[in-house]
Design a protein around this motif. Sequence first.
Motif, PDB file in Angstrom:
ATOM      1  N   TYR A 183      -4.764   1.179  -4.092  1.00  0.00           N
ATOM      2  CA  TYR A 183      -3.376   1.215  -3.632  1.00  0.00           C
ATOM      3  C   TYR A 183      -2.513   0.477  -4.647  1.00  0.00           C
ATOM      4  O   TYR A 183      -2.982  -0.415  -5.359  1.00  0.00           O
ATOM      5  CB  TYR A 183      -3.239   0.549  -2.268  1.00  0.00           C
ATOM      6  CG  TYR A 183      -3.609   1.428  -1.106  1.00  0.00           C
ATOM      7  CD1 TYR A 183      -2.774   2.468  -0.706  1.00  0.00           C
ATOM      8  CD2 TYR A 183      -4.789   1.210  -0.395  1.00  0.00           C
ATOM      9  CE1 TYR A 183      -3.101   3.274   0.374  1.00  0.00           C
ATOM     10  CE2 TYR A 183      -5.127   2.016   0.678  1.00  0.00           C
ATOM     11  CZ  TYR A 183      -4.277   3.041   1.053  1.00  0.00           C
ATOM     12  OH  TYR A 183      -4.607   3.841   2.114  1.00  0.00           O
ATOM     13  N   ARG A 220       0.856  -1.196   0.000  1.00  0.00           N
ATOM     14  CA  ARG A 220       0.000   0.000   0.000  1.00  0.00           C
ATOM     15  C   ARG A 220       0.888   1.240   0.000  1.00  0.00           C
ATOM     16  O   ARG A 220       0.679   2.170   0.769  1.00  0.00           O
ATOM     17  CB  ARG A 220      -0.928  -0.013   1.213  1.00  0.00           C
ATOM     18  CG  ARG A 220      -1.890  -1.172   1.228  1.00  0.00           C
ATOM     19  CD  ARG A 220      -2.702  -1.249   2.494  1.00  0.00           C
ATOM     20  NE  ARG A 220      -1.854  -1.434   3.673  1.00  0.00           N
ATOM     21  CZ  ARG A 220      -2.299  -1.826   4.863  1.00  0.00           C
ATOM     22  NH1 ARG A 220      -3.587  -2.094   5.013  1.00  0.00           N
ATOM     23  NH2 ARG A 220      -1.483  -1.966   5.875  1.00  0.00           N
ATOM     24  N   ARG A 269      -9.054   0.794  -1.990  1.00  0.00           N
ATOM     25  CA  ARG A 269      -8.902   1.557  -0.747  1.00  0.00           C
ATOM     26  C   ARG A 269     -10.113   1.303   0.139  1.00  0.00           C
ATOM     27  O   ARG A 269     -11.248   1.288  -0.324  1.00  0.00           O
ATOM     28  CB  ARG A 269      -8.818   3.056  -1.079  1.00  0.00           C
ATOM     29  CG  ARG A 269      -8.590   3.982   0.132  1.00  0.00           C
ATOM     30  CD  ARG A 269      -9.860   4.669   0.607  1.00  0.00           C
ATOM     31  NE  ARG A 269      -9.574   5.740   1.557  1.00  0.00           N
ATOM     32  CZ  ARG A 269      -9.445   7.019   1.216  1.00  0.00           C
ATOM     33  NH1 ARG A 269      -9.578   7.378  -0.050  1.00  0.00           N
ATOM     34  NH2 ARG A 269      -9.211   7.932   2.142  1.00  0.00           N
ATOM     35  N   TYR A 305      -1.374   5.673  -2.962  1.00  0.00           N
ATOM     36  CA  TYR A 305      -2.817   5.628  -3.195  1.00  0.00           C
ATOM     37  C   TYR A 305      -3.162   6.488  -4.405  1.00  0.00           C
ATOM     38  O   TYR A 305      -2.804   7.662  -4.476  1.00  0.00           O
ATOM     39  CB  TYR A 305      -3.571   6.114  -1.951  1.00  0.00           C
ATOM     40  CG  TYR A 305      -5.066   6.232  -2.141  1.00  0.00           C
ATOM     41  CD1 TYR A 305      -5.795   5.213  -2.743  1.00  0.00           C
ATOM     42  CD2 TYR A 305      -5.762   7.354  -1.704  1.00  0.00           C
ATOM     43  CE1 TYR A 305      -7.164   5.315  -2.921  1.00  0.00           C
ATOM     44  CE2 TYR A 305      -7.135   7.460  -1.860  1.00  0.00           C
ATOM     45  CZ  TYR A 305      -7.832   6.438  -2.478  1.00  0.00           C
ATOM     46  OH  TYR A 305      -9.190   6.539  -2.657  1.00  0.00           O
TER      47      TYR A 305
END
Length: 214
Positions: free
Chosen positions: A145, A57, A117, A60
Amino acid sequence: MMLLSVNFGDLRSVAANGRQYQTGIYKSVHMGQIWLRKLGLEGDAQADLRAHGGPHRAVYCYAHENYSYWAAQLGRRDFRYGQFGENLTTLGILESEACIGDIYRVGGALIQVSQPRVPCYKLADKMGIVGFEKTFLAANRPGFYARVLQEGRVEAGEPITLIKREPAGLTVTQVNTALYLDKSNRETAQRAINCAALSPGWRASFEKLLTKSA
């Protein structure tokens, strides 16, 4: 496809709705080149590393096309780049088309779509709308992500190029739907488990979902 904006932020202390916490969801636009590293944009702060950050992650991404949708839904015209806490505001990469595992070149970096997300109350507090995280989830416009396969400098205005399409063909919206919006779709859940590019946390959630529904 294009990178419209690169956004990053420091930690901020917030007191809202009876909660006090630190968050990095408040992003500012970065002008010029910036390094995209294995763990994210250089200088970008992440407060809760259980829910954000890490190699799966790292960054984003959110489609600017969604801004128009939310402006119409909420009757607002005050959105700025980074409004939804995204690091990269994109043009031309929709959740309904981007697949888990797809690899994109952004500037000098290579990123791979890893998961949708999951919104939380911090997004609602930032938007000033109680319960907005539920509205955001239901709209199935989660953004995604990505992990950073190759570090490099990125800058707003650069093209984004699809380098490799994941053969499994599971879009971000399909995966989001199967885990949160329609949990009866066992076929998609099983496909998600078998998708090696899906983040470990999401694969574990699908395994738990199938176990419960067996």
